[in-house]
Design a protein around this motif. Structure first.
Motif, PDB file in Angstrom:
ATOM      1  N   ASN A   1       0.811  -1.318  -0.074  1.00  0.00           N
ATOM      2  CA  ASN A   1      -0.036   0.041   0.193  1.00  0.00           C
ATOM      3  C   ASN A   1       0.942   1.330  -0.040  1.00  0.00           C
ATOM      4  O   ASN A   1       0.530   2.214  -0.735  1.00  0.00           O
ATOM      5  CB  ASN A   1      -0.744   0.014   1.387  1.00  0.00           C
ATOM      6  CG  ASN A   1      -2.059  -0.864   1.137  1.00  0.00           C
ATOM      7  OD1 ASN A   1      -2.354  -1.423  -0.042  1.00  0.00           O
ATOM      8  ND2 ASN A   1      -2.695  -1.058   2.074  1.00  0.00           N
ATOM      9  N   LYS A   2       1.988   1.160   0.776  1.00  0.00           N
ATOM     10  CA  LYS A   2       2.755   2.446   1.136  1.00  0.00           C
ATOM     11  C   LYS A   2       3.592   2.724  -0.451  1.00  0.00           C
ATOM     12  O   LYS A   2       3.576   3.852  -0.797  1.00  0.00           O
ATOM     13  CB  LYS A   2       3.867   2.040   1.869  1.00  0.00           C
ATOM     14  CG  LYS A   2       3.351   2.412   3.480  1.00  0.00           C
ATOM     15  CD  LYS A   2       4.227   3.644   3.878  1.00  0.00           C
ATOM     16  CE  LYS A   2       3.442   4.159   5.026  1.00  0.00           C
ATOM     17  NZ  LYS A   2       4.192   5.400   5.656  1.00  0.00           N
ATOM     18  N   LEU A   3       3.835   1.724  -1.057  1.00  0.00           N
ATOM     19  CA  LEU A   3       4.497   1.795  -2.300  1.00  0.00           C
ATOM     20  C   LEU A   3       3.629   2.317  -3.378  1.00  0.00           C
ATOM     21  O   LEU A   3       3.809   3.285  -4.070  1.00  0.00           O
ATOM     22  CB  LEU A   3       5.154   0.502  -2.768  1.00  0.00           C
ATOM     23  CG  LEU A   3       6.132   0.610  -3.971  1.00  0.00           C
ATOM     24  CD1 LEU A   3       7.250   1.505  -3.690  1.00  0.00           C
ATOM     25  CD2 LEU A   3       6.528  -0.613  -4.373  1.00  0.00           C
ATOM     26  N   MET A   4       2.470   1.697  -3.320  1.00  0.00           N
ATOM     27  CA  MET A   4       1.350   2.089  -4.373  1.00  0.00           C
ATOM     28  C   MET A   4       0.954   3.332  -4.196  1.00  0.00           C
ATOM     29  O   MET A   4       0.660   4.285  -4.971  1.00  0.00           O
ATOM     30  CB  MET A   4       0.074   1.070  -4.652  1.00  0.00           C
ATOM     31  CG  MET A   4       0.682  -0.322  -4.869  1.00  0.00           C
ATOM     32  SD  MET A   4       1.642   0.060  -6.766  1.00  0.00           S
ATOM     33  CE  MET A   4       3.011  -1.114  -6.512  1.00  0.00           C
ATOM     34  N   SER A   5       0.344   3.749  -3.111  1.00  0.00           N
ATOM     35  CA  SER A   5      -0.371   4.908  -2.754  1.00  0.00           C
ATOM     36  C   SER A   5       0.764   6.153  -2.607  1.00  0.00           C
ATOM     37  O   SER A   5       0.399   7.361  -2.971  1.00  0.00           O
ATOM     38  CB  SER A   5      -1.242   4.862  -1.373  1.00  0.00           C
ATOM     39  OG  SER A   5      -0.434   4.277  -0.389  1.00  0.00           O
ATOM     40  N   THR A   6       1.899   6.066  -1.919  1.00  0.00           N
ATOM     41  CA  THR A   6       2.460   7.017  -1.614  1.00  0.00           C
ATOM     42  C   THR A   6       3.798   6.553  -2.143  1.00  0.00           C
ATOM     43  O   THR A   6       4.794   6.141  -1.450  1.00  0.00           O
ATOM     44  CB  THR A   6       2.648   7.395  -0.031  1.00  0.00           C
ATOM     45  OG1 THR A   6       3.068   6.469   0.609  1.00  0.00           O
ATOM     46  CG2 THR A   6       1.460   8.009   0.368  1.00  0.00           C
ATOM     47  N   PRO A   7       4.110   6.833  -3.431  1.00  0.00           N
ATOM     48  CA  PRO A   7       5.439   6.613  -4.061  1.00  0.00           C
ATOM     49  C   PRO A   7       6.618   7.401  -3.484  1.00  0.00           C
ATOM     50  O   PRO A   7       7.979   6.911  -3.659  1.00  0.00           O
ATOM     51  CB  PRO A   7       5.344   6.471  -5.657  1.00  0.00           C
ATOM     52  CG  PRO A   7       3.881   6.893  -5.894  1.00  0.00           C
ATOM     53  CD  PRO A   7       3.228   7.149  -4.451  1.00  0.00           C
ATOM     54  N   HIS A   8       6.330   8.553  -3.178  1.00  0.00           N
ATOM     55  CA  HIS A   8       7.294   9.345  -2.454  1.00  0.00           C
ATOM     56  C   HIS A   8       7.645   8.982  -1.036  1.00  0.00           C
ATOM     57  O   HIS A   8       8.736   9.528  -0.807  1.00  0.00           O
ATOM     58  CB  HIS A   8       7.100  10.608  -2.686  1.00  0.00           C
ATOM     59  CG  HIS A   8       5.590  11.309  -1.765  1.00  0.00           C
ATOM     60  ND1 HIS A   8       4.229  10.766  -2.668  1.00  0.00           N
ATOM     61  CD2 HIS A   8       5.332  11.548  -0.658  1.00  0.00           C
ATOM     62  CE1 HIS A   8       3.398  11.207  -1.954  1.00  0.00           C
ATOM     63  NE2 HIS A   8       4.030  11.527  -0.604  1.00  0.00           N
ATOM     64  N   GLU A   9       6.811   8.286  -0.459  1.00  0.00           N
ATOM     65  CA  GLU A   9       7.238   7.914   0.698  1.00  0.00           C
ATOM     66  C   GLU A   9       6.917   6.529   1.098  1.00  0.00           C
ATOM     67  O   GLU A   9       5.961   6.114   1.919  1.00  0.00           O
ATOM     68  CB  GLU A   9       6.189   8.797   1.705  1.00  0.00           C
ATOM     69  CG  GLU A   9       6.322   8.758   3.233  1.00  0.00           C
ATOM     70  CD  GLU A   9       7.712   8.633   3.925  1.00  0.00           C
ATOM     71  OE1 GLU A   9       8.515   9.619   3.515  1.00  0.00           O
ATOM     72  OE2 GLU A   9       7.802   7.911   4.436  1.00  0.00           O
ATOM     73  N   PRO A  10       7.723   5.708   0.367  1.00  0.00           N
ATOM     74  CA  PRO A  10       7.565   4.032   0.754  1.00  0.00           C
ATOM     75  C   PRO A  10       7.846   3.476   2.034  1.00  0.00           C
ATOM     76  O   PRO A  10       8.012   2.256   2.081  1.00  0.00           O
ATOM     77  CB  PRO A  10       8.276   3.615  -0.497  1.00  0.00           C
ATOM     78  CG  PRO A  10       9.175   4.369  -0.776  1.00  0.00           C
ATOM     79  CD  PRO A  10       8.846   5.871  -0.414  1.00  0.00           C
ATOM     80  N   TYR A  11       8.408   4.464   2.832  1.00  0.00           N
ATOM     81  CA  TYR A  11       9.129   3.631   3.774  1.00  0.00           C
ATOM     82  C   TYR A  11       8.207   3.415   5.117  1.00  0.00           C
ATOM     83  O   TYR A  11       7.389   4.235   5.261  1.00  0.00           O
ATOM     84  CB  TYR A  11      10.490   4.447   4.404  1.00  0.00           C
ATOM     85  CG  TYR A  11      11.548   4.354   3.535  1.00  0.00           C
ATOM     86  CD1 TYR A  11      11.793   5.441   2.460  1.00  0.00           C
ATOM     87  CD2 TYR A  11      12.506   3.343   3.482  1.00  0.00           C
ATOM     88  CE1 TYR A  11      12.846   5.239   1.784  1.00  0.00           C
ATOM     89  CE2 TYR A  11      13.503   3.140   2.739  1.00  0.00           C
ATOM     90  CZ  TYR A  11      13.614   4.247   1.756  1.00  0.00           C
ATOM     91  OH  TYR A  11      14.551   4.129   0.770  1.00  0.00           O
ATOM     92  N   LEU A  12       8.707   2.297   5.621  1.00  0.00           N
ATOM     93  CA  LEU A  12       7.597   1.860   6.785  1.00  0.00           C
ATOM     94  C   LEU A  12       8.448   1.736   7.973  1.00  0.00           C
ATOM     95  O   LEU A  12       9.684   0.975   7.928  1.00  0.00           O
ATOM     96  CB  LEU A  12       6.664   0.558   6.439  1.00  0.00           C
ATOM     97  CG  LEU A  12       5.942  -0.003   7.598  1.00  0.00           C
ATOM     98  CD1 LEU A  12       4.712   0.536   7.812  1.00  0.00           C
ATOM     99  CD2 LEU A  12       5.657  -1.577   7.224  1.00  0.00           C
ATOM    100  N   THR A  13       8.201   2.506   9.186  1.00  0.00           N
ATOM    101  CA  THR A  13       8.895   2.177  10.411  1.00  0.00           C
ATOM    102  C   THR A  13       8.444   0.705  10.921  1.00  0.00           C
ATOM    103  O   THR A  13       7.218   0.570  11.300  1.00  0.00           O
ATOM    104  CB  THR A  13       8.606   3.437  11.166  1.00  0.00           C
ATOM    105  OG1 THR A  13       8.610   4.581  10.510  1.00  0.00           O
ATOM    106  CG2 THR A  13       9.636   3.398  12.446  1.00  0.00           C
ATOM    107  N   ILE A  14       9.415   0.195  11.369  1.00  0.00           N
ATOM    108  CA  ILE A  14       9.135  -1.072  11.925  1.00  0.00           C
ATOM    109  C   ILE A  14       9.564  -1.143  13.426  1.00  0.00           C
ATOM    110  O   ILE A  14      10.587  -0.584  13.688  1.00  0.00           O
ATOM    111  CB  ILE A  14       9.893  -2.363  10.927  1.00  0.00           C
ATOM    112  CG1 ILE A  14      11.239  -2.121  11.018  1.00  0.00           C
ATOM    113  CG2 ILE A  14       8.930  -2.688   9.858  1.00  0.00           C
ATOM    114  CD1 ILE A  14      11.932  -3.600  10.502  1.00  0.00           C
ATOM    115  N   SER A  15       8.920  -1.857  14.177  1.00  0.00           N
ATOM    116  CA  SER A  15       9.401  -2.207  15.501  1.00  0.00           C
ATOM    117  C   SER A  15       9.451  -3.907  15.707  1.00  0.00           C
ATOM    118  O   SER A  15       9.100  -4.566  14.780  1.00  0.00           O
ATOM    119  CB  SER A  15       8.482  -1.408  16.290  1.00  0.00           C
ATOM    120  OG  SER A  15       7.000  -2.254  16.327  1.00  0.00           O
ATOM    121  N   ASP A  16       9.704  -3.700  16.934  1.00  0.00           N
ATOM    122  CA  ASP A  16      10.018  -5.515  17.435  1.00  0.00           C
ATOM    123  C   ASP A  16       8.731  -6.303  17.362  1.00  0.00           C
ATOM    124  O   ASP A  16       8.339  -7.230  17.294  1.00  0.00           O
ATOM    125  CB  ASP A  16      10.452  -5.575  18.701  1.00  0.00           C
ATOM    126  CG  ASP A  16      11.904  -5.584  18.810  1.00  0.00           C
ATOM    127  OD1 ASP A  16      12.683  -5.238  19.787  1.00  0.00           O
ATOM    128  OD2 ASP A  16      12.461  -6.058  17.760  1.00  0.00           O
TER     129      ASP A  16
END
Lengths: 228, 179
Positions: free
Chosen positions: A180-195
């Motif tokens: 979704n991140k890549l498709m919807s917001t190509p300019h902001e594809p990064y996802l912050t992950i946690s444990d």
């Protein structure tokens, strides 16, 4: 009574009585014949008492007073003995009652604890059945996850239901979120992950090149743009 | 077979005789010793028998029996049967206060074989008092011995004004709580 009479008229009565012989009670109606005998004997005694008149012990008042005192003293002693016996009996009964009461209370406590344990057991059983249902639901929809990652299944069954939902959801959710991140917001594809994102899966995504780490921030990943 | 009769013989001076009938000879011996140890103002002879009727060989040596105590062991049905069989050989005039039933072994509640109903039936039919005791306990043994001694005294006529019959009726009425 009869023996007193006896000693007064030994020969006459004795010879009469010796001649009487034995008579035992009949088998049937023993009670009735015995009661009849008792009636006769008691009436005879009663008549005897009626005929007697009390004899005066002595006309001397001092003697009478002394005798009276002695009698009363005896009676007083007897009554005191009875009183102390009854009192000690009462005390013992009270102690027994207290002990039994304590035991009863303990037993009630035990019953409470046991019923509490029973409740807990019941809940566990319910939880277990809930888990079963969840497993069924999730395996039907998410066969992929379980099949490919038997560890997930192990993890799932070990933890309780709510946690496992979380894990499985996250696993798929991560992928979905990345897409979704890549498709919807190509300019902001990064996802912050946690444990909480189940690190082994993230690891897998990174190793196979499906996801990439952010060059500066190791806590952010993005999906590899396969379509470009 | 000699029959025991309450007034068949002359009484001896200042003495009384007690007859204990029961199947447990050990208990009889214990009780007899306890009674003999008690302080008393008259001579007492205790005769032990396992069942009635008494053998006739020594009848002339026996004194007049003043009180017959039938001992029933609550642990053994046989003792009850034995007592019931012996009761048929007792002269009817004994039951006017000169008979009592002694139920022993009541301390051990777990081993009761004889039902209380059977004992009450005996008490009702023969109109005689029932004493409960536990002979293995020293205190109760002594107390029972004292009670029997007192009863014996009255049945032998040593207490002026109280006859065996009136005393027996008194005992029965005081313990009669059951319907």
């Amino acid at each position: 009574m009869f023996s007193v009479l006896f000693s007064l008229f030994p020969t006459k009565c004795q010879s009469k009585l010796t001649l009487l012989g034995t008579e035992t009670l009949p088998e049937s109606d023993a009670k009735l014949s015995l009661l009849m005998m008792r009636v006769k004997a008691l009436t005879a005694e009663y008549n005897l008492w009626q005929k007697r008149s009390p004899e005066i012990i002595s006309t001397n008042p001092d003697v009478l007073v002394a005798l009276g005192k002695e009698e009363l003293q005896k009676v007083k002693n007897d009554l005191e003995m009875v009183l102390s016996t009854v009192q000690s009996k009462n005390k013992k009964l009270r102690e027994d009652l207290k002990r039994e009461q304590q035991w009863h209370d303990e037993q009630l406590q035990i019953v409470d604890v046991l019923s509490g344990i029973e409740e807990e057991m019941k809940n566990q059983v319910v939880q277990f059945s809930e888990k079963r249902i969840l497993v069924l639901i999730f395996t039907s929809e998410n066969m992929w996850g379980i099949l490919h990652f038997p560890v997930v299944l192990y993890f799932f069954l070990r933890s309780n239901s709510s946690c496992s939902v979380h894990i499985l959801n996250l696993m798929l959710l991560v992928f979905q979120i990345l897409i979704n991140k890549l498709m919807s917001t190509p300019h902001e594809p990064y996802l912050t992950i946690s444990d909480s994102f189940w690190p082994p899966y993230i690891e897998l995504l990174l190793r196979y090149g499906i996801a990439l780490r952010h060059p500066e921030d190791p806590n952010r990943i993005r999906l590899e743009a396969f379509h470009q | 077979m000699a029959a025991v009769r309450p007034f068949g013989k002359l009484p001896a001076l200042n003495s009384a005789a007690l007859l204990l009938v029961g199947s447990d000879e050990g208990a009889q011996q214990q009780l007899a010793e306890a009674i003999l140890k008690e302080k008393k103002s008259f001579k007492i002879s205790i005769h032990l028998a396992t069942s009635l009727p008494l053998p006739s060989e020594r009848d002339h040596l026996r004194p007049r029996i003043d009180l017959i105590a039938f001992m029933i062991d609550i642990k053994s049905k046989y003792s009850l049967k034995n007592v019931e069989a012996s009761l048929a050989h007792v002269d009817a005039s004994f039951f006017l206060g000169k008979v009592c039933f002694l139920v022993t072994g009541v301390g051990r509640v777990n081993y009761c074989s004889v039902e209380t109903n059977a004992v009450w039936k005996l008490r009702d039919v023969y109109c005689s008092p029932v004493l409960y005791c536990e002979l293995e306990l020293e205190g109760i043994r002594v107390a029972t011995a004292q009670r029997l001694l007192r009863m014996l005294q009255i049945c032998a006529g040593h207490v002026p004004g109280v006859s065996a019959l009136s005393f027996g009726s008194l005992m029965r009425n005081s313990e009669d709580e059951q319907p």
